[in-house]
Design a protein around this motif. Structure first.
Motif, mmCIF file in Angstrom:
data_model
loop_
_atom_site.group_PDB
_atom_site.id
_atom_site.type_symbol
_atom_site.label_atom_id
_atom_site.label_comp_id
_atom_site.label_asym_id
_atom_site.label_seq_id
_atom_site.Cartn_x
_atom_site.Cartn_y
_atom_site.Cartn_z
ATOM 1 N N CYS A 61 0.860 -1.178 0.000
ATOM 2 C CA CYS A 61 0.000 0.000 0.000
ATOM 3 C C CYS A 61 0.900 1.233 0.000
ATOM 4 O O CYS A 61 2.092 1.152 0.275
ATOM 5 C CB CYS A 61 -0.909 -0.006 1.227
ATOM 6 N N LEU A 62 0.308 2.364 -0.318
ATOM 7 C CA LEU A 62 1.044 3.625 -0.349
ATOM 8 C C LEU A 62 0.670 4.441 0.888
ATOM 9 O O LEU A 62 -0.509 4.513 1.248
ATOM 10 C CB LEU A 62 0.682 4.410 -1.614
ATOM 11 N N THR A 63 1.661 5.036 1.523
ATOM 12 C CA THR A 63 1.395 5.804 2.740
ATOM 13 C C THR A 63 2.108 7.154 2.687
ATOM 14 O O THR A 63 3.242 7.243 2.214
ATOM 15 C CB THR A 63 1.867 5.045 4.005
ATOM 16 N N PHE A 64 1.422 8.185 3.183
ATOM 17 C CA PHE A 64 1.949 9.558 3.163
ATOM 18 C C PHE A 64 1.903 10.102 4.585
ATOM 19 O O PHE A 64 0.826 10.223 5.164
ATOM 20 C CB PHE A 64 1.112 10.430 2.233
ATOM 21 N N ASP A 65 3.058 10.429 5.130
ATOM 22 C CA ASP A 65 3.126 10.879 6.516
ATOM 23 C C ASP A 65 3.148 12.407 6.618
ATOM 24 O O ASP A 65 3.652 13.088 5.721
ATOM 25 C CB ASP A 65 4.401 10.354 7.182
ATOM 26 N N ASP A 66 2.628 12.908 7.707
ATOM 27 C CA ASP A 66 2.804 14.294 8.172
ATOM 28 C C ASP A 66 1.820 15.311 7.598
ATOM 29 O O ASP A 66 1.922 16.496 7.909
ATOM 30 C CB ASP A 66 4.239 14.810 7.926
ATOM 31 N N GLY A 67 0.856 14.859 6.764
ATOM 32 C CA GLY A 67 -0.175 15.806 6.311
ATOM 33 C C GLY A 67 0.360 16.968 5.501
ATOM 34 O O GLY A 67 -0.133 18.097 5.601
ATOM 35 N N LEU A 68 1.354 16.719 4.659
ATOM 36 C CA LEU A 68 2.031 17.807 3.950
ATOM 37 C C LEU A 68 1.265 18.230 2.700
ATOM 38 O O LEU A 68 0.793 17.398 1.925
ATOM 39 C CB LEU A 68 3.443 17.367 3.561
ATOM 40 N N LEU A 69 1.194 19.531 2.503
ATOM 41 C CA LEU A 69 0.489 20.067 1.340
ATOM 42 C C LEU A 69 1.146 19.636 0.023
ATOM 43 O O LEU A 69 0.465 19.430 -0.983
ATOM 44 C CB LEU A 69 0.455 21.603 1.444
ATOM 45 N N CYS A 70 2.463 19.453 0.020
ATOM 46 C CA CYS A 70 3.152 19.017 -1.210
ATOM 47 C C CYS A 70 2.642 17.642 -1.650
ATOM 48 O O CYS A 70 2.598 17.346 -2.846
ATOM 49 C CB CYS A 70 4.671 19.015 -1.025
ATOM 50 N N GLN A 71 2.235 16.807 -0.706
ATOM 51 C CA GLN A 71 1.684 15.496 -1.071
ATOM 52 C C GLN A 71 0.355 15.666 -1.794
ATOM 53 O O GLN A 71 0.066 14.981 -2.777
ATOM 54 C CB GLN A 71 1.490 14.646 0.198
ATOM 55 N N TYR A 72 -0.446 16.574 -1.271
ATOM 56 C CA TYR A 72 -1.765 16.809 -1.853
ATOM 57 C C TYR A 72 -1.635 17.433 -3.243
ATOM 58 O O TYR A 72 -2.319 17.058 -4.192
ATOM 59 C CB TYR A 72 -2.560 17.722 -0.920
#
Ligand SMILES: [Zn+2]
Length: 313
Positions: A61-72
């Motif tokens: 699965c894919l996971t994105f940590d820290d709630g960063l705007l760059c991820q969005y």
């Protein structure tokens, strides 16, 4: 094969989102997903099958940590084009007006220095002139870069020394004092940095509504949560859970341990709260759903340049 997660942090776009240490572009992200394409599952399917013990072929699965705007802004459009969903683990201090200083410091480092070693040189030069000098010099006499954080092979010696001073010698408050004084000597606006760094509640809600899973990552992102008094650990979890539930309408049932740190007592508390899946920050052979190993995207990118990618861990 043990089911693992791929772990992502920073993305860059050549504009608002800076090219800091480890930050990848949309194209690099897309190439990485290509390499794993036949193993990647959408988050909710991965979760259901993980809980049933039904992931036997190393599906990830894919996971994105820290709630960063760059991820969005950078990663999400790539996921949408592929019809993929992921796990997102925001700490919620920034939503409550209490942003994580470490992320602000990282942004400062990226904006104000040509590379991370130039920052480390400035940092070392700066603390030498503060009241913490003797404590740091004394602490560094115990520092052995070969032993410290050896489970994270991609850290340079400079990374290890900086983290040792930050986490083992100074601790949160003293480190912040040193960094905030250093920042004051540069033309840098922390408020502007804050607006560029984190997703807001509307964006987190949109992720949830689009089938992604939004899970726990603590409220203020301590670097070593298990070093804190247990009441504070519970507060970190409970406050994070309240903000997420208030934002998405659902109580979270997954966690990514901040900085990968957890122990038996914290696991028991999470179990009692109904948390069913927990993610580490490194690869090992743990097989419990509360200790899912993850491959850092920095390492995944490295192996992309070699030939071993199809084998996985
Ligand atoms: Zn984190």
């Amino acid at each position: 094969m043990i089911p693992i997660g791929l772990m992502f942090h920073h993305f860059r776009d050549g504009g608002r989102h800076l090219a800091g240490q480890g930050a990848i572009s949309a194209d690099q992200f897309d190439a990485l997903l290509d390499a794993y394409a036949d193993r990647i599952l959408c988050a909710r399917e991965w979760r259901e099958r993980r809980l049933r013990g039904d992931l036997t072929s190393g599906e990830i699965c894919l996971t994105f940590d820290d709630g960063l705007l760059c991820q969005y802004d950078v990663a999400l459009p790539v996921l949408q084009a592929r019809g993929l969903t992921a796990f997102w683990f925001p700490y919620t201090g920034p939503l409550a007006g209490a942003p994580d200083r470490l992320e602000i410091y990282r942004y400062f480092r990226t904006l104000c220095f040509p590379d991370v070693d130039a920052f480390y040189a400035a940092f070392d030069g700066f603390w030498n002139g503060t009241r913490w000098r003797r404590r740091i010099l004394k602490g560094l006499s115990d520092f052995n870069p070969g032993n410290y954080l050896s489970e994270y092979p991609f850290y340079s010696e400079g990374d290890r020394k900086f983290r040792f001073i930050r986490d083992r010698i100074l601790g949160r408050e003293a480190f912040a004092e040193v960094m905030d004084s250093l920042i004051d000597t540069y033309p840098f606006d922390p408020a502007q940095a804050r607006r560029n760094l984190w997703m807001d509640r509307r964006q987190l809600r949109a992720l949830h509504e689009d089938g992604h899973i939004v899970g726990l990552h603590s409220h203020t992102h301590p670097t070593r949560i298990t070093d804190q008094p247990f009441d504070e650990q519970k507060w970190e979890i409970d406050t994070n859970a309240e903000w997420l539930e208030k934002t998405t309408g659902d109580a979270p049932d997954c966690i990514a341990y901040p900085c990968g740190d957890y122990d038996g007592r914290l696991l028991a508390y999470l179990d009692a709260r109904g948390i069913r899946i927990g993610f580490q920050s490194r690869l090992n052979d743990a097989s419990d759903p509360m200790e899912v190993p993850r491959l850092d995207h920095v390492l995944a990118m490295d192996s992309l340049n070699e030939t071993s990618i199809a084998k996985g861990p």
